[in-house]
Design a protein around this motif. Structure first.
Motif, PDB file in Angstrom:
ATOM      1  N   PHE A 226       0.964  -1.264  -0.019  1.00  0.00           N
ATOM      2  CA  PHE A 226      -0.268  -0.301  -0.204  1.00  0.00           C
ATOM      3  C   PHE A 226       0.639   1.015  -0.302  1.00  0.00           C
ATOM      4  O   PHE A 226       2.143   1.132   0.256  1.00  0.00           O
ATOM      5  N   ARG A 227       0.065   2.190  -0.121  1.00  0.00           N
ATOM      6  CA  ARG A 227       1.075   3.302  -0.183  1.00  0.00           C
ATOM      7  C   ARG A 227       0.303   4.845   1.100  1.00  0.00           C
ATOM      8  O   ARG A 227      -1.147   4.596   0.628  1.00  0.00           O
ATOM      9  N   THR A 228       0.887   4.012   2.358  1.00  0.00           N
ATOM     10  CA  THR A 228       0.844   4.587   3.239  1.00  0.00           C
ATOM     11  C   THR A 228       0.750   6.289   3.032  1.00  0.00           C
ATOM     12  O   THR A 228       1.614   6.898   2.799  1.00  0.00           O
ATOM     13  N   TRP A 229      -0.275   7.270   3.193  1.00  0.00           N
ATOM     14  CA  TRP A 229       0.300   8.804   4.065  1.00  0.00           C
ATOM     15  C   TRP A 229      -0.779   9.427   5.226  1.00  0.00           C
ATOM     16  O   TRP A 229      -1.932   9.234   5.050  1.00  0.00           O
ATOM     17  N   VAL A 230       0.933  10.436   5.093  1.00  0.00           N
ATOM     18  CA  VAL A 230       0.865  10.763   7.192  1.00  0.00           C
ATOM     19  C   VAL A 230       0.486  12.024   7.216  1.00  0.00           C
ATOM     20  O   VAL A 230       1.528  12.397   6.615  1.00  0.00           O
ATOM     21  N   VAL A 254      -4.809   4.842   3.699  1.00  0.00           N
ATOM     22  CA  VAL A 254      -4.118   3.861   2.282  1.00  0.00           C
ATOM     23  C   VAL A 254      -4.798   3.667   1.270  1.00  0.00           C
ATOM     24  O   VAL A 254      -6.084   3.719   0.981  1.00  0.00           O
ATOM     25  N   VAL A 255      -3.877   3.724   0.444  1.00  0.00           N
ATOM     26  CA  VAL A 255      -3.828   3.737  -1.194  1.00  0.00           C
ATOM     27  C   VAL A 255      -3.491   2.449  -1.646  1.00  0.00           C
ATOM     28  O   VAL A 255      -2.366   2.143  -1.336  1.00  0.00           O
ATOM     29  N   ASN A 256      -3.733   1.653  -2.241  1.00  0.00           N
ATOM     30  CA  ASN A 256      -3.879   0.959  -2.796  1.00  0.00           C
ATOM     31  C   ASN A 256      -2.606   0.340  -3.900  1.00  0.00           C
ATOM     32  O   ASN A 256      -2.897   1.379  -4.820  1.00  0.00           O
ATOM     33  N   TYR A 257      -1.535  -0.360  -3.479  1.00  0.00           N
ATOM     34  CA  TYR A 257      -0.488   0.171  -4.734  1.00  0.00           C
ATOM     35  C   TYR A 257      -0.770  -1.345  -5.550  1.00  0.00           C
ATOM     36  O   TYR A 257      -0.301  -2.556  -5.443  1.00  0.00           O
ATOM     37  N   PHE A 270       7.381  -0.907   0.814  1.00  0.00           N
ATOM     38  CA  PHE A 270       6.180  -0.161   1.461  1.00  0.00           C
ATOM     39  C   PHE A 270       6.826   1.375   0.645  1.00  0.00           C
ATOM     40  O   PHE A 270       7.656   1.455   0.075  1.00  0.00           O
ATOM     41  N   PHE A 271       5.352   1.787   0.557  1.00  0.00           N
ATOM     42  CA  PHE A 271       5.660   3.573   0.233  1.00  0.00           C
ATOM     43  C   PHE A 271       4.901   4.054   1.446  1.00  0.00           C
ATOM     44  O   PHE A 271       3.959   3.465   1.375  1.00  0.00           O
ATOM     45  N   VAL A 272       5.696   4.687   1.750  1.00  0.00           N
ATOM     46  CA  VAL A 272       5.210   5.812   2.877  1.00  0.00           C
ATOM     47  C   VAL A 272       5.145   7.198   2.723  1.00  0.00           C
ATOM     48  O   VAL A 272       6.165   7.447   2.110  1.00  0.00           O
ATOM     49  N   VAL A 273       4.505   8.591   3.336  1.00  0.00           N
ATOM     50  CA  VAL A 273       4.636   9.840   2.472  1.00  0.00           C
ATOM     51  C   VAL A 273       4.579  10.355   4.032  1.00  0.00           C
ATOM     52  O   VAL A 273       3.336  10.361   4.686  1.00  0.00           O
ATOM     53  N   PHE A 274       5.528  11.551   4.410  1.00  0.00           N
ATOM     54  CA  PHE A 274       4.978  11.946   5.797  1.00  0.00           C
ATOM     55  C   PHE A 274       5.439  13.831   4.909  1.00  0.00           C
ATOM     56  O   PHE A 274       6.001  13.702   4.773  1.00  0.00           O
TER      57      PHE A 274
END
Length: 339
Positions: A226-230, A254-257, A270-274
């Protein structure tokens, strides 16, 4: 004999006048009937005195009632003040900033590996060119090992990354991890946020610093695939002893990758954005709404009213006693005159 009587009268005229005066005095001292006495005594002064007495009694009761109300207000004011001291009110203020102090993001990747880390602006992330392949690491990172603060036996490995600062340009940090294999049914990476990355860099004992952070801050997870946007927001809390604690609130989406790699893979990405949610720092502190100076001023006013009311009541009682004595004195004089 007649001539002799005339000569005696002419010689003593004063005796005759005195006799006439005695006759007049005797006639004035005659007791009149009750009906005639009642018609001659005036009733107007008595009615005025009665009205004054009734009015004074009413005023006295009114001031006694005001004194009772003032005493109740004093009791209620003191009770409210004590209650407000026991239950302070939480005050929340917001301070707008253009730049945040860059937070620290501590990742616990385990067997996962950091592939890329970049800072982007204006909320724009370009598409990945080679997902799953090592890329550029443009973030400031540090690796550290320290013992678990709760067990003091297990060694923990943390990757600390500098977070975003510029909130006006919507600066964000985009990270990509790769995990080749896992022995768990669910793959996730733990992370925690602390207030200042620079404090971590300048700390002479970084393991102790990380142990304190893990003991003080909450930890979260983001999942693989997933791509998790924090979106972070900063909350400062002022304690009663004057110290200040900092914590983070976050909104996670959370957006599906969609994995478009040609060959099916068993590994996890794993993808994460802060990024910062808004430019406002929230400050929370407990304040006591009861102002002692206001209470003192109110009590002074109430006690002043009590003293004035007591003084007026005392003067009213003295005046009523004086009027009563004067009325009794006049009654006694009238009775003596009649008798």
């Amino acid at each position: 004999q007649l001539s002799e009587d005339v000569e005696r009268v002419s010689e003593n005229p004063t005796d005759e006048r005195e006799g006439e005066m005695e006759v007049h005095e005797d006639s004035s001292s005659v007791i009149l009937p009750d009906g005639e006495l009642g018609t001659t005594t005036p009733s107007l002064p008595f009615s005025k005195t009665c009205l004054k007495n009734v009015f004074s009694v009413i005023l006295l009761f009114m001031y006694l009632l005001l004194m009772a109300v003032a005493v109740f207000l004093v009791y209620q004011t003191i009770s409210d003040f004590r209650e407000k001291l026991k239950h302070p009110v939480m005050s929340v203020t917001y301070k707008e900033v253009s730049l945040y102090d860059a937070p620290g993001i501590a990742f616990y990747p385990g067997k996962a590996r950091l592939l890329s880390c970049k800072h982007h602006y204006y909320d724009h992330i370009p598409p990945l060119i080679n997902p799953g392949q090592p890329g550029d690491i443009e973030c400031t990172t540090q690796r550290i090992n320290y013992t678990d603060p709760f067990t003091n036996q297990t060694m923990k490995y943390a990757l600390v990354v500098q977070g975003p600062r510029d909130v006006k340009k919507k600066e964000l940090v985009f990270l990509q991890f790769h995990l080749n294999e896992t022995d768990q049914d669910f793959s996730a990476i733990d992370y925690l946020l602390f207030s200042s990355f620079q404090e971590f860099v300048n700390s002479p004992e970084k393991p102790k610093f990380m142990k304190d952070c893990e003991s003080s801050y909450s930890s979260w997870k983001f999942s693989g695939g997933f791509r998790t946007w924090v979106k972070m927001s900063l909350v400062k809390t002022k304690e009663e002893d004057g110290s200040e604690t900092v914590e983070f609130k976050q909104e996670t989406s959370v957006v599906n990758y969609i994995d478009q790699r040609t060959k099916p893979r068993s590994d996890q990405l794993f993808f994460v954005v802060f990024e910062w949610k808004d430019p406002f720092i929230q400050t929370v502190q407990d304040i006591i709404t009861a102002n002692p100076w206001n209470m003192i001023a109110l009590l002074c006013g109430i006690f002043l009213a009590l003293f004035k009311a007591a003084d007026f009541a005392k003067l009213s009682v003295k005046w009523m006693i004086k009027i009563r004595k004067r009325h009794l004195k006049r009654s006694r004089q009238a009775m003596n005159h009649i008798s």
